[in-house]
Design a protein around this motif. Structure first.
Motif, PDB file in Angstrom:
ATOM      1  N   SER A   1      58.165 -21.085  49.644  1.00 32.94           N
ATOM      2  CA  SER A   1      57.332 -19.816  50.066  1.00 32.94           C
ATOM      3  C   SER A   1      58.444 -18.786  50.495  1.00 32.94           C
ATOM      4  N   THR A   2      59.795 -18.917  50.348  1.00 32.51           N
ATOM      5  CA  THR A   2      60.415 -17.333  50.055  1.00 32.51           C
ATOM      6  C   THR A   2      60.768 -17.345  48.264  1.00 32.51           C
ATOM      7  N   LEU A   3      60.385 -17.707  47.623  1.00 33.40           N
ATOM      8  CA  LEU A   3      59.985 -17.367  46.360  1.00 33.40           C
ATOM      9  C   LEU A   3      59.173 -15.654  45.858  1.00 33.40           C
ATOM     10  N   ALA A   4      60.025 -14.877  44.703  1.00 25.73           N
ATOM     11  CA  ALA A   4      60.162 -13.745  45.392  1.00 25.73           C
ATOM     12  C   ALA A   4      58.866 -13.734  43.818  1.00 25.73           C
ATOM     13  N   PRO A   5      57.354 -12.120  44.277  1.00 27.18           N
ATOM     14  CA  PRO A   5      56.918 -12.887  43.180  1.00 27.18           C
ATOM     15  C   PRO A   5      57.597 -13.268  41.305  1.00 27.18           C
ATOM     16  N   GLY A   6      56.649 -14.538  40.756  1.00 28.16           N
ATOM     17  CA  GLY A   6      57.173 -14.029  39.383  1.00 28.16           C
ATOM     18  C   GLY A   6      58.622 -15.187  39.142  1.00 28.16           C
ATOM     19  N   GLN A   7      59.225 -16.078  40.641  1.00 26.71           N
ATOM     20  CA  GLN A   7      60.420 -16.413  40.519  1.00 26.71           C
ATOM     21  C   GLN A   7      60.228 -17.589  40.240  1.00 26.71           C
ATOM     22  N   SER A   8      60.697 -18.514  39.810  1.00 25.18           N
ATOM     23  CA  SER A   8      61.104 -19.949  39.990  1.00 25.18           C
ATOM     24  C   SER A   8      61.490 -20.329  40.123  1.00 25.18           C
ATOM     25  N   LEU A   9      61.021 -22.293  40.363  1.00 26.36           N
ATOM     26  CA  LEU A   9      62.657 -23.428  41.809  1.00 26.36           C
ATOM     27  C   LEU A   9      62.607 -24.045  40.442  1.00 26.36           C
ATOM     28  N   ARG A  10      64.123 -24.344  40.600  1.00 27.93           N
ATOM     29  CA  ARG A  10      64.574 -25.323  40.065  1.00 27.93           C
ATOM     30  C   ARG A  10      64.742 -26.388  41.037  1.00 27.93           C
ATOM     31  N   LEU A  11      64.344 -27.533  40.264  1.00 29.87           N
ATOM     32  CA  LEU A  11      64.371 -29.076  41.423  1.00 29.87           C
ATOM     33  C   LEU A  11      65.037 -30.247  40.788  1.00 29.87           C
ATOM     34  N   ILE A  12      66.531 -30.341  41.667  1.00 32.45           N
ATOM     35  CA  ILE A  12      67.582 -31.323  41.225  1.00 32.45           C
ATOM     36  C   ILE A  12      66.963 -32.721  41.970  1.00 32.45           C
ATOM     37  N   ALA A  13      66.039 -33.724  41.538  1.00 33.49           N
ATOM     38  CA  ALA A  13      66.464 -34.985  41.286  1.00 33.49           C
ATOM     39  C   ALA A  13      66.710 -36.381  41.701  1.00 33.49           C
ATOM     40  N   PRO A  14      67.121 -37.374  42.938  1.00 37.10           N
ATOM     41  CA  PRO A  14      66.802 -39.140  41.669  1.00 37.10           C
ATOM     42  C   PRO A  14      65.916 -39.314  41.441  1.00 37.10           C
ATOM     43  N   PHE A  15      64.510 -38.867  40.816  1.00 39.40           N
ATOM     44  CA  PHE A  15      63.284 -39.620  40.364  1.00 39.40           C
ATOM     45  C   PHE A  15      62.985 -38.090  39.824  1.00 39.40           C
ATOM     46  N   ARG A  16      62.072 -38.957  38.837  1.00 40.38           N
ATOM     47  CA  ARG A  16      61.389 -37.486  38.704  1.00 40.38           C
ATOM     48  C   ARG A  16      60.036 -37.400  39.819  1.00 40.38           C
ATOM     49  N   PRO A  17      59.428 -36.346  40.065  1.00 38.13           N
ATOM     50  CA  PRO A  17      58.828 -36.329  41.101  1.00 38.13           C
ATOM     51  C   PRO A  17      57.383 -35.828  40.905  1.00 38.13           C
ATOM     52  N   VAL A  18      56.193 -36.914  40.327  1.00 37.66           N
ATOM     53  CA  VAL A  18      55.294 -36.631  39.875  1.00 37.66           C
ATOM     54  C   VAL A  18      54.479 -36.121  41.086  1.00 37.66           C
ATOM     55  N   PRO A  19      54.565 -37.041  42.068  1.00 36.95           N
ATOM     56  CA  PRO A  19      52.678 -36.136  42.951  1.00 36.95           C
ATOM     57  C   PRO A  19      53.328 -34.558  43.375  1.00 36.95           C
ATOM     58  N   LEU A  20      54.641 -34.560  43.336  1.00 38.01           N
ATOM     59  CA  LEU A  20      55.414 -33.129  43.507  1.00 38.01           C
ATOM     60  C   LEU A  20      54.311 -31.616  42.059  1.00 38.01           C
ATOM     61  N   PHE A  21      53.778 -32.611  41.525  1.00 40.93           N
ATOM     62  CA  PHE A  21      53.312 -31.849  40.104  1.00 40.93           C
ATOM     63  C   PHE A  21      52.172 -30.837  40.921  1.00 40.93           C
ATOM     64  N   SER A  22      51.350 -32.196  41.582  1.00 39.56           N
ATOM     65  CA  SER A  22      49.991 -31.241  41.492  1.00 39.56           C
ATOM     66  C   SER A  22      50.169 -30.497  42.532  1.00 39.56           C
ATOM     67  N   VAL A  23      50.946 -30.933  43.573  1.00 39.11           N
ATOM     68  CA  VAL A  23      50.983 -30.053  44.671  1.00 39.11           C
ATOM     69  C   VAL A  23      51.237 -28.794  44.470  1.00 39.11           C
ATOM     70  N   MET A  24      52.327 -28.893  43.213  1.00 41.40           N
ATOM     71  CA  MET A  24      52.614 -27.531  42.737  1.00 41.40           C
ATOM     72  C   MET A  24      51.659 -26.890  42.118  1.00 41.40           C
ATOM     73  N   ALA A  25      50.686 -26.993  41.452  1.00 38.69           N
ATOM     74  CA  ALA A  25      50.406 -27.214  40.118  1.00 38.69           C
ATOM     75  C   ALA A  25      48.727 -26.120  41.432  1.00 38.69           C
ATOM     76  N   ASN A  26      48.402 -26.595  42.816  1.00 32.78           N
ATOM     77  CA  ASN A  26      47.565 -26.201  43.221  1.00 32.78           C
ATOM     78  C   ASN A  26      48.091 -24.986  43.857  1.00 32.78           C
ATOM     79  N   ARG A  27      49.445 -24.897  43.472  1.00 33.65           N
ATOM     80  CA  ARG A  27      50.191 -23.160  44.328  1.00 33.65           C
ATOM     81  C   ARG A  27      50.060 -22.440  43.040  1.00 33.65           C
ATOM     82  N   GLY A  28      49.832 -22.663  42.089  1.00 32.62           N
ATOM     83  CA  GLY A  28      50.033 -21.326  41.139  1.00 32.62           C
ATOM     84  C   GLY A  28      50.741 -21.707  40.405  1.00 32.62           C
ATOM     85  N   PHE A  29      52.059 -23.186  39.873  1.00 29.73           N
ATOM     86  CA  PHE A  29      53.183 -23.434  39.304  1.00 29.73           C
ATOM     87  C   PHE A  29      52.956 -24.327  38.273  1.00 29.73           C
ATOM     88  N   ALA A  30      53.642 -23.936  37.175  1.00 25.32           N
ATOM     89  CA  ALA A  30      53.710 -24.837  36.084  1.00 25.32           C
ATOM     90  C   ALA A  30      55.123 -25.700  36.140  1.00 25.32           C
TER      91      ALA A  30
END
Length: 180
Positions: free
Chosen positions: A33-62
């Motif tokens: 929610s604090t990203l500037a328009p056009g800005q990306s987020l790099r997430l570092i996690a101890p596993f591949r966060p597959v469920p987050l992919f669809s959540v973020m896709a619904n928010r307009g992120f690949a």
């Protein structure tokens, strides 16, 4: 120096929070929610966060992901080219055919329920509907965990917040699929 310099990618490492037994989902959504328009987020996690992919896709992120060793993953969520949806201001991820679905045969007001009850009630109601039937629900928040469940069951959805932003309005069209 170019005036079209790319925005710096924001980084969020959720490994310390997870090691401390904390759920990092809200921190991730706060960062988004604090990203500037056009800005990306790099997430570092101890596993591949597959469920987050669809959540973020619904928010307009690949998502683009890669293993970085020791079981850890780096996932960069980049905004998809802003193709603003003018279909009644529907949320990113909404079905483009929603404008022609017709009148819902079931309506649920779930605004007073705490998660996960609204999701449970919607999925239960869908079990009683036939392919092509439409359900309408009012919710107190955007049902980000419901979207992947609907997709898994082959249902389409369309949604948005009302004008004051207090109620999320959701249409779900039964796709004939099941959970199994």
């Amino acid at each position: 120096m170019s005036t079209t310099e790319p925005l710096q990618i924001r980084e969020l490492d959720v490994r310390p929070a997870l090691r401390a037994g904390e759920e990092p989902f809200q921190a991730i959504m706060d960062a988004v929610s604090t990203l500037a328009p056009g800005q990306s987020l790099r997430l570092i996690a101890p596993f591949r966060p597959v469920p987050l992919f669809s959540v973020m896709a619904n928010r307009g992120f690949a998502a683009s992901d890669r293993a970085i060793g020791n079981g850890d993953w780096e996932v960069t969520f980049s905004p998809v080219a802003a193709e603003q949806d003018d279909r009644a201001g529907l949320a990113v991820g909404s079905s483009p055919s929603a404008v022609s679905w017709g009148t819902p045969i079931e309506e649920l007001d779930l605004r007073d329920l705490d998660p996960p009850e609204p999701m449970v009630r919607i999925l239960e109601a869908l079990e009683d509907l036939q392919a092509g039937d439409v359900l309408f629900a009012l919710l107190a928040r955007e049902p980000v965990f419901l979207f992947p469940e609907l997709a898994k069951r082959q249902h389409e959805w369309a949604g948005n917040f009302d004008e004051p932003g207090a109620t999320y309005r959701l249409l779900v069209r039964h796709g004939g699929g099941s959970a199994h």
